[in-house]
Design a protein around this motif. Sequence first.
Motif, PDB file in Angstrom:
ATOM      1  N   LEU A 316       0.793  -1.242  -0.117  1.00  0.00           N
ATOM      2  CA  LEU A 316      -0.076  -0.019  -0.172  1.00  0.00           C
ATOM      3  C   LEU A 316       0.800   1.217   0.044  1.00  0.00           C
ATOM      4  O   LEU A 316       0.450   2.296  -0.702  1.00  0.00           O
ATOM      5  CB  LEU A 316      -0.896   0.155   1.335  1.00  0.00           C
ATOM      6  N   THR A 317       1.921   1.328   0.618  1.00  0.00           N
ATOM      7  CA  THR A 317       2.862   2.766   0.702  1.00  0.00           C
ATOM      8  C   THR A 317       3.547   2.798  -0.532  1.00  0.00           C
ATOM      9  O   THR A 317       3.689   3.885  -1.022  1.00  0.00           O
ATOM     10  CB  THR A 317       3.967   2.210   1.733  1.00  0.00           C
ATOM     11  N   LEU A 318       3.977   1.585  -1.274  1.00  0.00           N
ATOM     12  CA  LEU A 318       4.397   1.759  -2.743  1.00  0.00           C
ATOM     13  C   LEU A 318       3.320   2.489  -3.738  1.00  0.00           C
ATOM     14  O   LEU A 318       3.742   3.270  -4.502  1.00  0.00           O
ATOM     15  CB  LEU A 318       4.995   0.660  -3.441  1.00  0.00           C
ATOM     16  N   LEU A 319       2.089   1.891  -3.538  1.00  0.00           N
ATOM     17  CA  LEU A 319       1.203   2.244  -4.378  1.00  0.00           C
ATOM     18  C   LEU A 319       0.885   4.029  -4.141  1.00  0.00           C
ATOM     19  O   LEU A 319       0.803   4.849  -4.829  1.00  0.00           O
ATOM     20  CB  LEU A 319      -0.004   1.905  -3.899  1.00  0.00           C
ATOM     21  N   ILE A 320       0.849   4.213  -2.849  1.00  0.00           N
ATOM     22  CA  ILE A 320       0.698   5.819  -2.522  1.00  0.00           C
ATOM     23  C   ILE A 320       1.972   6.478  -3.089  1.00  0.00           C
ATOM     24  O   ILE A 320       1.649   7.553  -3.506  1.00  0.00           O
ATOM     25  CB  ILE A 320       0.455   5.759  -0.875  1.00  0.00           C
ATOM     26  N   ALA A 321       3.280   6.135  -2.672  1.00  0.00           N
ATOM     27  CA  ALA A 321       4.555   6.874  -3.348  1.00  0.00           C
ATOM     28  C   ALA A 321       4.087   7.014  -4.868  1.00  0.00           C
ATOM     29  O   ALA A 321       4.560   7.961  -5.453  1.00  0.00           O
ATOM     30  CB  ALA A 321       5.562   6.033  -2.692  1.00  0.00           C
TER      31      ALA A 321
END
Length: 374
Positions: A316-321
């Motif tokens: 999820l963090t990579l998607l947001i980034a």
Amino acid sequence: MIVFRYLSREVMITMSAVSAVLLVIIMSGRFIKYLAQAASGILDPGVLFMIMGFRLPGFLQLILPLGLFLGILLAYGRLYLESEMTVLSATGMSQQRLLAITLAPATLVALLVAWLSLSLAPQGVAQVATIINQQDAMTEFDTLVPGRFQALRDGTRVTYTQSLSENRVDLSGVFISEKRMSQDKAKDRGISVLVAEKGRQEVRADGNRYLILENGFRYDGNPGEANYRAIQYDTYGVLLPKPDVSSDITDREAIPTGELWGSTDPRPRAELQWRLSLPVLVFIVTLMAVPLSRVNPRQGRFLKLLPAILLYMAYLTLLIAARSAMEKGRLPAALGMWWVHVLFLAIGLLLMYWEPMKLARASRRAKGVTHGQA
């Protein structure tokens, strides 16, 4: 068919319980924030539950994938712990067949998430923005609560009234404290305090709204200094500032999905890919959750839970980034967020086939040893 219904029911029941807990936690935190705004006079308390209802689809589109992920881990982890999976494996239940069964409830969740992210969530954000604009159009006296000191949004005025009529026109026991600022609002020129026995609101023909105070005093000065000026008055008029009303909804999350297609601007493109990514996220986390749920009964069902949650948070963090990078034009739209999905799809396939490959290598080694001994 019996095994399919049993496994699907276990996953859906566990997912529903986990999602309900997560929803209560998230909505409680957001409701406290809105409640604080209502207490300070920024929002009308009567619209709080309406705002929370419109925000519900936006919460669910993020909660349901995580709820499904944890639901698979907990439901299948219990089955491994109680050796039910061992029995199913003895009857021919492979990891691939278990994944195929699990993809059935995952497909229902993905369709629901797609409906939420592509349709309901943008409509909810648009409705919330409309309500907030309507609240901004109200003056401080429209949200005034009798018996409470209430600050304006910019913090320059504090208002108090002892009582307020039902039509919110007549006031009694009025106290107003206001900072006197210079024209450029760069210098504090002290404070003005108004007290009055009663007051009323008047709307003139030009549309301006005034607060007419009767039988009171005005005090001007600087705190800590003795050069206060006191003025007694019979009638005193205060021009109420006109609210800033914005009828345009600029939040990209409120833009209908149909208007995002074909846009060349990076921000709408990033928003469109984010909405499409959430249903894709459901299938990929299902692929990762099935092998991660496999535990040894001696180790306990929660052994892999923390690493699995960290893996999900990294996803999820990579998607947001990637979304943020797209908005700033640092990532081309063709690459966008899809590389993140491909990366974790590869991780899921590796998790799915890593254990069978280990078993196959061990079996080949055992056969080699047997032939050598022969």
